[in-house]
Design an enzyme around this catalytic site. Structure first.
Site, PDB file in Angstrom:
ATOM      1  N   HIS A 155       1.226  -1.508   0.689  1.00 55.63           N
ATOM      2  CA  HIS A 155       0.277  -0.241  -0.109  1.00 55.63           C
ATOM      3  C   HIS A 155       0.532   1.599  -0.356  1.00 55.63           C
ATOM      4  O   HIS A 155       2.711   1.012   0.394  1.00 55.63           O
ATOM      5  CB  HIS A 155      -0.873  -0.279   1.066  1.00 55.63           C
ATOM      6  N   SER A 157       2.901   4.127   1.027  1.00 51.13           N
ATOM      7  CA  SER A 157       3.693   5.026   2.207  1.00 51.13           C
ATOM      8  C   SER A 157       2.626   5.701   3.189  1.00 51.13           C
ATOM      9  O   SER A 157       2.774   5.290   4.590  1.00 51.13           O
ATOM     10  CB  SER A 157       3.915   5.331   2.142  1.00 51.13           C
ATOM     11  N   GLU A 228      -3.902   0.833 -13.626  1.00 56.55           N
ATOM     12  CA  GLU A 228      -5.137   1.879 -13.452  1.00 56.55           C
ATOM     13  C   GLU A 228      -4.058   3.259 -12.967  1.00 56.55           C
ATOM     14  O   GLU A 228      -3.705   3.339 -12.715  1.00 56.55           O
ATOM     15  CB  GLU A 228      -5.805   1.428 -12.339  1.00 56.55           C
ATOM     16  N   CYS A 262      -8.534   9.703  -9.918  1.00 55.45           N
ATOM     17  CA  CYS A 262      -8.250   9.679 -11.313  1.00 55.45           C
ATOM     18  C   CYS A 262      -9.892   9.381 -12.060  1.00 55.45           C
ATOM     19  O   CYS A 262      -9.167  10.112 -13.289  1.00 55.45           O
ATOM     20  CB  CYS A 262      -7.564   7.975 -11.430  1.00 55.45           C
TER      21      CYS A 262
HETATM   22  P1  NAP Z   1       2.192   6.773  -7.032  1.00 53.97           P
HETATM   23  O1  NAP Z   1       3.156   7.441  -6.029  1.00 53.97           O
HETATM   24  O2  NAP Z   1       2.418   6.015  -7.589  1.00 53.97           O
HETATM   25  O3  NAP Z   1       2.234   5.477  -6.082  1.00 53.97           O
HETATM   26  C1  NAP Z   1       1.042   4.851  -5.753  1.00 53.97           C
HETATM   27  C2  NAP Z   1       1.685   3.338  -5.171  1.00 53.97           C
HETATM   28  O4  NAP Z   1       2.698   3.002  -6.182  1.00 53.97           O
HETATM   29  C3  NAP Z   1       1.991   3.159  -3.655  1.00 53.97           C
HETATM   30  O5  NAP Z   1       1.778   2.443  -3.024  1.00 53.97           O
HETATM   31  C4  NAP Z   1       3.411   4.032  -3.988  1.00 53.97           C
HETATM   32  O6  NAP Z   1       4.255   3.464  -3.144  1.00 53.97           O
HETATM   33  C5  NAP Z   1       3.890   2.897  -4.965  1.00 53.97           C
HETATM   34  N1  NAP Z   1       5.500   3.520  -6.155  1.00 53.97           N
HETATM   35  C6  NAP Z   1       5.306   4.216  -6.121  1.00 53.97           C
HETATM   36  N2  NAP Z   1       6.518   4.450  -7.458  1.00 53.97           N
HETATM   37  C7  NAP Z   1       7.031   3.310  -7.578  1.00 53.97           C
HETATM   38  C8  NAP Z   1       8.267   2.384  -7.883  1.00 53.97           C
HETATM   39  N3  NAP Z   1       8.847   2.769  -8.975  1.00 53.97           N
HETATM   40  N4  NAP Z   1       7.567   1.069  -7.763  1.00 53.97           N
HETATM   41  C9  NAP Z   1       7.078   0.501  -6.977  1.00 53.97           C
HETATM   42  N5  NAP Z   1       6.051   1.084  -6.498  1.00 53.97           N
HETATM   43  C10 NAP Z   1       5.696   2.252  -6.400  1.00 53.97           C
HETATM   44  O7  NAP Z   1       1.347   7.387  -7.174  1.00 53.97           O
HETATM   45  P2  NAP Z   1      -0.452   8.275  -6.350  1.00 53.97           P
HETATM   46  O8  NAP Z   1       0.583   9.389  -5.830  1.00 53.97           O
HETATM   47  O9  NAP Z   1       0.261   7.399  -4.265  1.00 53.97           O
HETATM   48  O10 NAP Z   1      -1.566   8.420  -6.818  1.00 53.97           O
HETATM   49  C11 NAP Z   1      -1.378   9.837  -7.489  1.00 53.97           C
HETATM   50  C12 NAP Z   1      -1.916   9.112  -8.778  1.00 53.97           C
HETATM   51  O11 NAP Z   1      -1.906   7.275  -8.666  1.00 53.97           O
HETATM   52  C13 NAP Z   1      -2.467  10.147  -9.768  1.00 53.97           C
HETATM   53  O12 NAP Z   1      -1.513   9.926 -11.450  1.00 53.97           O
HETATM   54  C14 NAP Z   1      -3.592   9.436  -9.989  1.00 53.97           C
HETATM   55  O13 NAP Z   1      -4.854   9.814 -11.036  1.00 53.97           O
HETATM   56  C15 NAP Z   1      -3.753   7.843 -10.217  1.00 53.97           C
HETATM   57  N6  NAP Z   1      -4.650   7.129 -10.178  1.00 53.97           N
HETATM   58  C16 NAP Z   1      -5.328   6.075 -10.956  1.00 53.97           C
HETATM   59  C17 NAP Z   1      -6.178   5.489 -10.869  1.00 53.97           C
HETATM   60  C18 NAP Z   1      -7.073   4.671 -11.646  1.00 53.97           C
HETATM   61  O14 NAP Z   1      -7.998   3.843 -10.758  1.00 53.97           O
HETATM   62  N7  NAP Z   1      -6.189   5.104 -12.959  1.00 53.97           N
HETATM   63  C19 NAP Z   1      -6.881   5.638  -9.302  1.00 53.97           C
HETATM   64  C20 NAP Z   1      -6.065   6.224  -8.246  1.00 53.97           C
HETATM   65  C21 NAP Z   1      -5.693   6.975  -9.202  1.00 53.97           C
HETATM   66  P3  NAP Z   1       4.654   4.456  -1.893  1.00 53.97           P
HETATM   67  O15 NAP Z   1       3.704   5.624  -0.788  1.00 53.97           O
HETATM   68  O16 NAP Z   1       5.539   3.899  -0.855  1.00 53.97           O
HETATM   69  O17 NAP Z   1       6.138   5.836  -2.961  1.00 53.97           O
END
Ligand code: NAP
Length: 454
Positions: A155, A157, A228, A262
């Site tokens: 999940h 952080s 997603e 999103c």
């Molecule tokens: P995020 O930074 O990509 O984080 C999402 C998850 O990915 C977190 O658990 C994060 O862990 C992990 N993560 C980040 N970088 C990673 C890497 N290099 N390798 C593996 N895991 C990694 O995104 P967010 O800021 O939480 O969410 C915002 C984005 O998500 C927006 O662009 C939004 O549109 C998109 N989103 C899309 C949907 C959909 O259904 N299409 C739904 C909701 C959100 P850490 O927290 O430990 O970094």
């Protein structure tokens, strides 16, 4: 190293959870691997009953879990309760329909008997974001578990309490230990888990960079992925739209979850003949939103999830204004404690301005004015994203015609884009690939097996 959740309304620490060392991770993966064959072999009715019990636990702990969501990522308490209900509904939906989605299909061929069987893949790793910290997880877990897979969660952080609470819900519902585990590991250790032979598929909801990294590692291992990612959904308002309905939906669709969704409407595309009126009415409605403590029922604008995300959003807004976008209302951080940002509208956005092409993940509506229907459609599709979109017109045939031409995974005519267990959910272009929810979501993580008998 530790995960720390900080209440975005106050800046105070809610919880600190130590991250796992390699031994702890190894133990969890071994436990899940041990539970996987029996779960895959269990009867569908057993799995359906388990999901019904999960739903019952969610409902019985609704207020407490909603409060946890609100404390860790700032969601309005009413929306957080709705999120828990949605998770319970999702579990009940798959309990009721999962068996039908994986039932054998008898196919006529040159065999004496031939059929398609849908069998679980094994263990699915889910990498999930904080914005709907329960729903994002249940959206993957309910169909994956119903199909006979086990699940592990990495999940975000900033919501470690939610990660632990979700694992607790599955245990409290009596699912065997190891059918679902939350892994307390940072993003930097996700690749190691993907590479582990006990993991068979990966689903990620989050940003493009995270998606790219996870898909590259999974690709190198030839493991199935569903992504997603972000979106910048168009909200097309035609001259024959019911403006009362459209304005009401515009506010809900952009400012729900403080704009951190999103599938939020992000690009408002009114045609010229009604653009001034639409923007004026939208402004009036947006200015009624009141920021405050998300735990109070009277608050209508919650903080963003983190101060750094608020500051990044503000930089996007400032850069857009410097390039000619017009601030109609808001467009500033709210001074004082917490990650609050004013409910905002940026008008006259044109190509070359950040707001035209980038996702704004917060309470800022972007208005891109169109000449007419054809121009609106061109603008709607002039985006790197393709997640959702909506069209507002009193003529439903016209709406459907335009819906078919919008490049996205979903288009709603005279309705706000939302996820629903009965309908597939996902994107095209840089919004990702694969589908969640409905029978399509459940079938992403199954082996579609042909059996041919002479
Ligand atoms: P995020 O930074 O990509 O984080 C999402 C998850 O990915 C977190 O658990 C994060 O862990 C992990 N993560 C980040 N970088 C990673 C890497 N290099 N390798 C593996 N895991 C990694 O995104 P967010 O800021 O939480 O969410 C915002 C984005 O998500 C927006 O662009 C939004 O549109 C998109 N989103 C899309 C949907 C959909 O259904 N299409 C739904 C909701 C959100 P850490 O927290 O430990 O970094």
């Amino acid at each position: 190293m530790a995960f720390k959740s900080i209440n975005p309304a106050t800046g105070q620490t809610v919880r600190i959870v130590e991250t796992w060392n390699e031994t702890q991770l190894e133990q969890a993966l071994a436990e899940v691997a041990a539970a996987t064959p029996a779960w895959a072999a269990s009867r569908l009715e057993t799995r359906a009953d388990a999901l019904r019990r999960v739903a019952a636990v969610l409902r019985s702990r609704r207020d407490e879990l909603a409060r946890l969501i609100s404390l860790e990522m700032g969601k309005l308490i009413g929306e957080a309760r709705g999120e828990i209900d949605k998770c319970a509904n999702g579990c009940e939906y798959y309990a009721a329909h999962g068996a039908e989605f994986v039932a054998d299909e008898i196919i006529a061929s040159d065999a004496g008997r031939s059929l398609v069987a849908y069998q679980p893949l094994g263990t699915v790793l889910a990498v999930m974001p904080w914005n709907f910290p329960f729903w994002q997880v249940f959206r993957f877990a309910a169909p994956a578990l119903m199909a006979g897979n086990t699940g592990v969660l990495k999940h975000a952080s900033n919501v470690p309490g939610c990660a632990l609470a979700i694992e607790e819900v599955f245990l409290e519902a009596g699912l065997p230990a190891g059918v679902f585990r939350s892994l307390m590991i940072p993003a930097g250790r996700v690749n190691r888990v993907i590479e582990d032979k006990r993991i068979h598929a990966v689903t990620l909801t989050g940003s493009e960079p995270a998606g790219r990294s996870v898909a590259a590692t999974a690709g190198a291992q030839i493991k199935k992925t569903v992504l997603e990612l972000g979106g910048s959904d168009p909200f097309v308002v035609l001259e024959d739209a019911d403006l009362d309905l459209a304005v009401h939906a515009a506010v809900a669709s952009r400012f729900l979850n403080t704009g951190q969704s999103c599938i939020a409407a992000k690009r408002f595309i009114p045609v010229a003949s009604i653009a001034d009126e639409f923007v004026a009415r939208f402004k009036t409605a947006v200015e009624t939103l009141r920021h405050g403590d998300p735990l109070l029922e009277s608050t209508t604008l919650a903080p963003m999830a983190r101060v750094d995300l608020r500051d990044e959003l503000h930089q996007q807004v400032i850069d857009s204004i410097l390039k000619g976008a017009v601030a109609v209302t808001g467009c500033r951080p709210i001074p004082g404690e917490g990650a609050y940002y004013e409910a905002s509208i940026l008008d006259h956005v044109v190509p070359g301005i950040r707001a035209y092409a980038e996702e704004f993940f917060g309470p800022v509506a972007i208005v891109i004015r169109a000449q007419d229907e054809a121009d609106a459609l061109r603008i709607a599709n002039d985006s790197p994203f393709g997640l959702g979109g909506s069209v507002w017109t009193r003529d439903s045939a016209r709406g459907e015609r335009i819906a078919r031409q919008i490049q996205s995974g979903a288009v709603f005519v005279n309705g706000m884009v939302k996820s629903d267990p009965r309908l597939p959910f996902g994107g095209i272009k840089r919004s990702g690939y694969g589908r969640e929810l409905s029978r399509h979501g459940l079938r992403e993580f199954v082996n579609t097996k042909t059996i041919w008998i002479r």
